[in-house]
Design an enzyme around this catalytic site. Structure first.
Site, mmCIF file in Angstrom:
data_model
loop_
_atom_site.group_PDB
_atom_site.id
_atom_site.type_symbol
_atom_site.label_atom_id
_atom_site.label_comp_id
_atom_site.label_asym_id
_atom_site.label_seq_id
_atom_site.Cartn_x
_atom_site.Cartn_y
_atom_site.Cartn_z
ATOM 1 N N TYR A 94 0.862 -1.159 0.049
ATOM 2 C CA TYR A 94 -0.151 0.043 0.010
ATOM 3 C C TYR A 94 0.826 1.126 -0.146
ATOM 4 O O TYR A 94 0.173 2.453 0.146
ATOM 5 C CB TYR A 94 -0.923 0.239 1.063
ATOM 6 C CG TYR A 94 -1.720 -0.803 1.748
ATOM 7 C CD1 TYR A 94 -2.576 -1.719 0.847
ATOM 8 C CD2 TYR A 94 -1.497 -1.564 3.031
ATOM 9 C CE1 TYR A 94 -3.499 -2.827 1.347
ATOM 10 C CE2 TYR A 94 -2.123 -2.519 3.403
ATOM 11 C CZ TYR A 94 -3.167 -3.360 2.666
ATOM 12 O OH TYR A 94 -3.976 -4.342 3.045
ATOM 13 N N CYS B 238 14.456 -10.564 -2.846
ATOM 14 C CA CYS B 238 15.047 -10.481 -4.152
ATOM 15 C C CYS B 238 13.977 -9.889 -5.216
ATOM 16 O O CYS B 238 13.544 -10.557 -5.985
ATOM 17 C CB CYS B 238 15.651 -11.879 -4.786
ATOM 18 S SG CYS B 238 16.971 -12.292 -3.824
#
Ligand SMILES: *Cc1c(COP(=O)(O)O)cnc(C)c1O
Length: 420
Positions: free
Chosen positions: A316, A344
């Site tokens: 968000y 990653c």
């Protein structure tokens, strides 16, 4: 308000130094304050003491068994959104008579389990779901208490991902079709139309959208009563915001002061589903700085917590204040950095372009306001074991969830014989 404060140069949770918890369970870890949880629950509960009410803690915000048991002990019910949450709630001693079941995709199995447990009511999100509940209830010979969730088409002025009460949202039944749906529901043999439900979104920082939604709902209830549909429960959902940085959300008492005049003469029991406002600021995520990296265009603090532990910043763009556990570190020269984890993905960050006092590798940091939608959204992405959760009460540390092991990571996986 919370109980994470500096004492003698160090961040504490109640009477326990954060560093002591880190030493005991390692990092990263979630830490919750017992006294903060209790205070938040009681503030909400007592704000509505002048009207019959049920608080159904929205357990999707934090579903640890210990937290739920604590809530149940305080007299709270829960708002569930799945069969798994029903299982957790019952396991924690939450009385079925205080469980409400929301969510747009309840399966027949989940409906059956909830009927068997005899929960307070289902919050119905569509006419298709209403029919499904009628069918399952008929097949087990029970009457399902329901509230129809109305979409009042109010803009709650919050993040679109956590806004739920607008026309384009997947939640609820359009307000202009409500009377029709209620009439249909009340004609069904195994449905008891008990209430009206409206939840317009999360992290609301003003009272106005709650009032606008409630006015529409009250008008609807009056229409329904005139048609002989006897509504007994009014569920106003959750959604009260908290302070992550400089928001000034209304207090439960402000909400109560604004809402009660509209509902107190209706003779209804109020149901409320607060989540974030109870647990958000009662929890932190503790992480350790691993490396400092001076990039070409940016500087990074690489920490041992990642998006799989706390996804709100990535999901968000949420802001979480980050504090050094050692108070002195907070007085060092400030530097603009991204706080990133080892996962990653470029989206793996806890803070972006944050002006922060310089941290050193090995130092602890507290990611504040992480008690709600924190651990519950954690995953094992990158095969990272999920982190422990700790409940601090006074001077005591209670591990309420252990750190997962590598064996936990592969639990349930099998290699078929042909690959051996
Ligand atoms: C998520 C949700 C809540 C809780 O929202 P908070 O903002 O955490 O208070 C309550 N009711 C329903 C139906 C929800 O989906």
């Amino acid at each position: 308000m919370h109980d994470f404060e500096y004492h003698q140069g160090e961040l504490y949770c109640e009477q326990v130094p954060i560093s002591r918890v880190a030493k005991e369970v390692g990092t990263p870890c979630y830490i919750y304050s017992h006294s903060t949880l209790i205070r938040h629950f009681r503030a909400y509960d007592s704000a509505f003491k002048n009207i019959p009410h049920v608080i159904a803690f929205a357990m999707k915000s934090n579903s640890n068994l210990a937290i739920l048991s604590l809530m149940a002990k305080e007299g709270s019910g829960v708002d569930i959104v799945s069969g798994g949450e029903l299982f957790r709630a019952l396991r924690s001693g939450v009385p079925a008579s205080k469980i409400v079941f929301a969510g747009v995709g309840k399966t027949a199995d989940e409906i059956r389990e909830a009927l068997k447990a005899d929960i307070l009511m289902f919050n119905i999100e569509s006419s298709a779901e209403l029919k499904a509940i009628q069918e399952v209830a008929a097949s087990v010979g029970k009457k399902a208490r329901v509230a129809l969730r109305i979409n009042p088409d109010i803009d709650p002025k919050t993040h679109p991902y956590i806004s739920t009460g607008m026309k384009k949202s997947k939640f609820g039944i359009a307000a202009d079709r409500a009377v029709e749906e209620f009439t249909l529901a009340s004609s069904m043999s195994h449905i008891d139309v008990a209430g009206v439900h409206a939840h317009i979104g999360s992290q609301l920082t003003e009272v106005a959208p709650f009032i606008a939604a409630l006015k529409k709902v009250v008008t609807l209830i009056e229409t329904l009563k005139a048609q002989g549909i006897n509504i007994r429960y009014l569920n106003i959902g959750g959604g009260l915001g908290i302070t992550y940085s400089d928001e000034k959300p209304p207090l439960p008492q402000d909400l109560s002061d604004a809402l009660l005049p509209l509902v107190k003469d209706l003779g209804l029991t109020l149901v409320m589903e607060p989540g974030r406002v109870i647990v958000g600021n009662a929890g932190i995520l503790v992480t350790k700085a691993l490396y400092l990296k001076e990039g070409e265009a940016k500087s990074f603090v690489i920490v041992d917590a990642a998006m799989n532990d706390l996804i709100r910043p990535s999901l968000y763009g949420a802001y979480h204040e980050i504090k050094p556990v050692n108070e002195e570190a907070g007085h060092r020269a400030k530097q603009q950095v991204d706080i990133v984890g080892p996962v990653c993905e470029s989206g793996d960050f806890l803070a972006k372009d944050r002006l922060l006092a310089a941290v050193k590798p090995g130092e602890l940091m507290a990611v504040m306001s992480a008690g709600a939608y924190g651990f519950v959204m954690a995953s094992n992405y990158n095969s990272r074991p999920r982190v422990p959760e700790v409940l601090v009460k006074g001077g005591d540390i209670h591990v309420i969830r252990e750190r997962e092991t590598y064996e936990d990571l592969v639990k349930g996986e099998t290699i078929p014989a042909f690959l051996k």
